[in-house]
Design a protein around this motif. Structure first.
Motif, PDB file in Angstrom:
ATOM      1  N   ILE A   1       0.552  -1.303  -0.161  1.00  0.00           N
ATOM      2  CA  ILE A   1      -0.228   0.160   0.068  1.00  0.00           C
ATOM      3  C   ILE A   1       0.922   0.938  -0.197  1.00  0.00           C
ATOM      4  CG2 ILE A   1      -1.780   1.447   1.105  1.00  0.00           C
ATOM      5  CD1 ILE A   1      -2.585  -1.237   2.195  1.00  0.00           C
ATOM      6  N   ILE A   2       2.209   1.479   0.925  1.00  0.00           N
ATOM      7  CA  ILE A   2       3.067   2.724   0.419  1.00  0.00           C
ATOM      8  C   ILE A   2       3.612   2.634  -0.821  1.00  0.00           C
ATOM      9  CG2 ILE A   2       4.576   3.339   2.210  1.00  0.00           C
ATOM     10  CD1 ILE A   2       4.928   2.309   4.613  1.00  0.00           C
ATOM     11  N   THR A   3       4.314   1.812  -1.237  1.00  0.00           N
ATOM     12  CA  THR A   3       4.633   2.345  -2.133  1.00  0.00           C
ATOM     13  C   THR A   3       3.518   2.084  -3.254  1.00  0.00           C
ATOM     14  OG1 THR A   3       4.626  -0.752  -2.889  1.00  0.00           O
ATOM     15  CG2 THR A   3       6.869   0.221  -1.617  1.00  0.00           C
ATOM     16  N   ARG A   4       2.432   1.537  -3.511  1.00  0.00           N
ATOM     17  CA  ARG A   4       1.392   2.499  -4.245  1.00  0.00           C
ATOM     18  C   ARG A   4       1.291   3.762  -4.343  1.00  0.00           C
ATOM     19  NH1 ARG A   4      -2.566  -1.803  -2.976  1.00  0.00           N
ATOM     20  NH2 ARG A   4      -1.172  -4.066  -3.092  1.00  0.00           N
ATOM     21  N   LYS A   5       1.419   4.103  -3.232  1.00  0.00           N
ATOM     22  CA  LYS A   5       0.656   5.956  -2.803  1.00  0.00           C
ATOM     23  C   LYS A   5       1.443   6.611  -2.752  1.00  0.00           C
ATOM     24  CE  LYS A   5      -2.578   5.459   1.256  1.00  0.00           C
ATOM     25  NZ  LYS A   5      -2.669   5.582   2.070  1.00  0.00           N
ATOM     26  N   VAL A   6       3.203   6.057  -2.636  1.00  0.00           N
ATOM     27  CA  VAL A   6       3.970   6.290  -3.072  1.00  0.00           C
ATOM     28  C   VAL A   6       4.629   6.537  -5.000  1.00  0.00           C
ATOM     29  CG1 VAL A   6       6.691   6.882  -3.399  1.00  0.00           C
ATOM     30  CG2 VAL A   6       5.607   6.012  -1.457  1.00  0.00           C
TER      31      VAL A   6
ATOM     32  N   LEU B   1       3.388  14.216  -1.421  1.00  0.00           N
ATOM     33  CA  LEU B   1       3.724  12.351   0.098  1.00  0.00           C
ATOM     34  C   LEU B   1       3.100  13.082   1.403  1.00  0.00           C
ATOM     35  CD1 LEU B   1       7.810  11.015  -0.958  1.00  0.00           C
ATOM     36  CD2 LEU B   1       5.331  10.446  -1.015  1.00  0.00           C
ATOM     37  N   LEU B   2       3.439  14.969   1.803  1.00  0.00           N
ATOM     38  CA  LEU B   2       3.060  15.375   2.543  1.00  0.00           C
ATOM     39  C   LEU B   2       1.557  15.239   2.505  1.00  0.00           C
ATOM     40  CD1 LEU B   2       5.325  18.218   3.227  1.00  0.00           C
ATOM     41  CD2 LEU B   2       4.959  16.434   4.670  1.00  0.00           C
ATOM     42  N   GLN B   3       0.867  15.525   0.828  1.00  0.00           N
ATOM     43  CA  GLN B   3      -0.310  16.081   1.131  1.00  0.00           C
ATOM     44  C   GLN B   3      -1.025  14.414   1.166  1.00  0.00           C
ATOM     45  OE1 GLN B   3      -1.888  18.584   0.300  1.00  0.00           O
ATOM     46  NE2 GLN B   3       0.420  19.380   0.793  1.00  0.00           N
ATOM     47  N   VAL B   4      -0.899  12.940   1.313  1.00  0.00           N
ATOM     48  CA  VAL B   4      -1.831  11.750   0.999  1.00  0.00           C
ATOM     49  C   VAL B   4      -1.123  11.908   2.127  1.00  0.00           C
ATOM     50  CG1 VAL B   4      -1.819  11.402  -1.636  1.00  0.00           C
ATOM     51  CG2 VAL B   4       0.538  10.360   0.163  1.00  0.00           C
ATOM     52  N   GLY B   5      -0.405  11.969   3.353  1.00  0.00           N
ATOM     53  CA  GLY B   5      -0.498  11.810   4.559  1.00  0.00           C
ATOM     54  C   GLY B   5       1.446  11.101   5.609  1.00  0.00           C
ATOM     55  N   PHE B   6       1.894  11.292   4.455  1.00  0.00           N
ATOM     56  CA  PHE B   6       2.852  11.078   4.497  1.00  0.00           C
ATOM     57  C   PHE B   6       4.207  11.863   5.394  1.00  0.00           C
ATOM     58  CE2 PHE B   6       2.677   7.483   1.117  1.00  0.00           C
ATOM     59  CZ  PHE B   6       2.652   6.440   1.480  1.00  0.00           C
TER      60      PHE B   6
ATOM     61  N   LEU C   1      13.632   9.430   2.686  1.00  0.00           N
ATOM     62  CA  LEU C   1      13.369   8.384   3.765  1.00  0.00           C
ATOM     63  C   LEU C   1      11.983   8.735   3.553  1.00  0.00           C
ATOM     64  CD1 LEU C   1      14.035   6.069   5.474  1.00  0.00           C
ATOM     65  CD2 LEU C   1      14.781   7.840   6.399  1.00  0.00           C
ATOM     66  N   LEU C   2      11.231   7.584   3.834  1.00  0.00           N
ATOM     67  CA  LEU C   2       9.246   7.608   4.731  1.00  0.00           C
ATOM     68  C   LEU C   2      10.053   6.262   6.116  1.00  0.00           C
ATOM     69  CD1 LEU C   2       7.025   6.756   2.219  1.00  0.00           C
ATOM     70  CD2 LEU C   2       8.020   8.800   3.076  1.00  0.00           C
TER      71      LEU C   2
END
Length: 123
Positions: free
Chosen positions: A5-10, A38-43, A69-70
């Protein structure tokens, strides 16, 4: 959050950046825009993170810098090159080993379709 899920969002964020900017800009431009997305989607991305090495129990700055880096989950290494080479993969693998993070994305923005410039690496 599950790594897929993380990689798909990135990747979706990277595709948005590429869609807006296209290829052939500076790597730093893509980095700034991807951090914004990335900030806009909550990371909570960190960019240009120093990565020291441990040598004989001493922490030394060897010049390594992570593009993005996440924390505790993912390293994102950006490129703007004609094509990804084995040395680019080796660079990301080195970063993964030095951080104990298991997954990284190598993203080359110098392509017509961004999906052709993405490589997921796991160690």
């Amino acid at each position: 959050m599950e790594m897929d899920i993380i990689t798909r969002k990135v990747i979706a964020c990277a595709i948005e950046v590429h869609k807006q900017l296209g290829p052939d800009l500076l790597e730093s431009t893509y980095e700034s825009c991807l951090v914004y997305e990335l900030l806009q989607v909550g990371f909570s991305p960190l960019n240009q993170v120093e990565l020291p090495i441990s040598y004989k129990s001493v922490c030394l700055d060897a010049g390594y810098r992570l593009d993005i880096l996440l924390p505790k989950s993912l390293i994102i290494e950006l490129k703007v090159v004609e094509k990804l080479l084995p040395i680019h993969t080796a660079q990301l693998i080195t970063y993964l080993k030095l951080t104990d993070i298991k997954t990284g994305l190598l993203i080359n923005f110098n392509v017509s379709r961004l999906v052709d410039g993405i490589k997921r690496i796991q160690v």
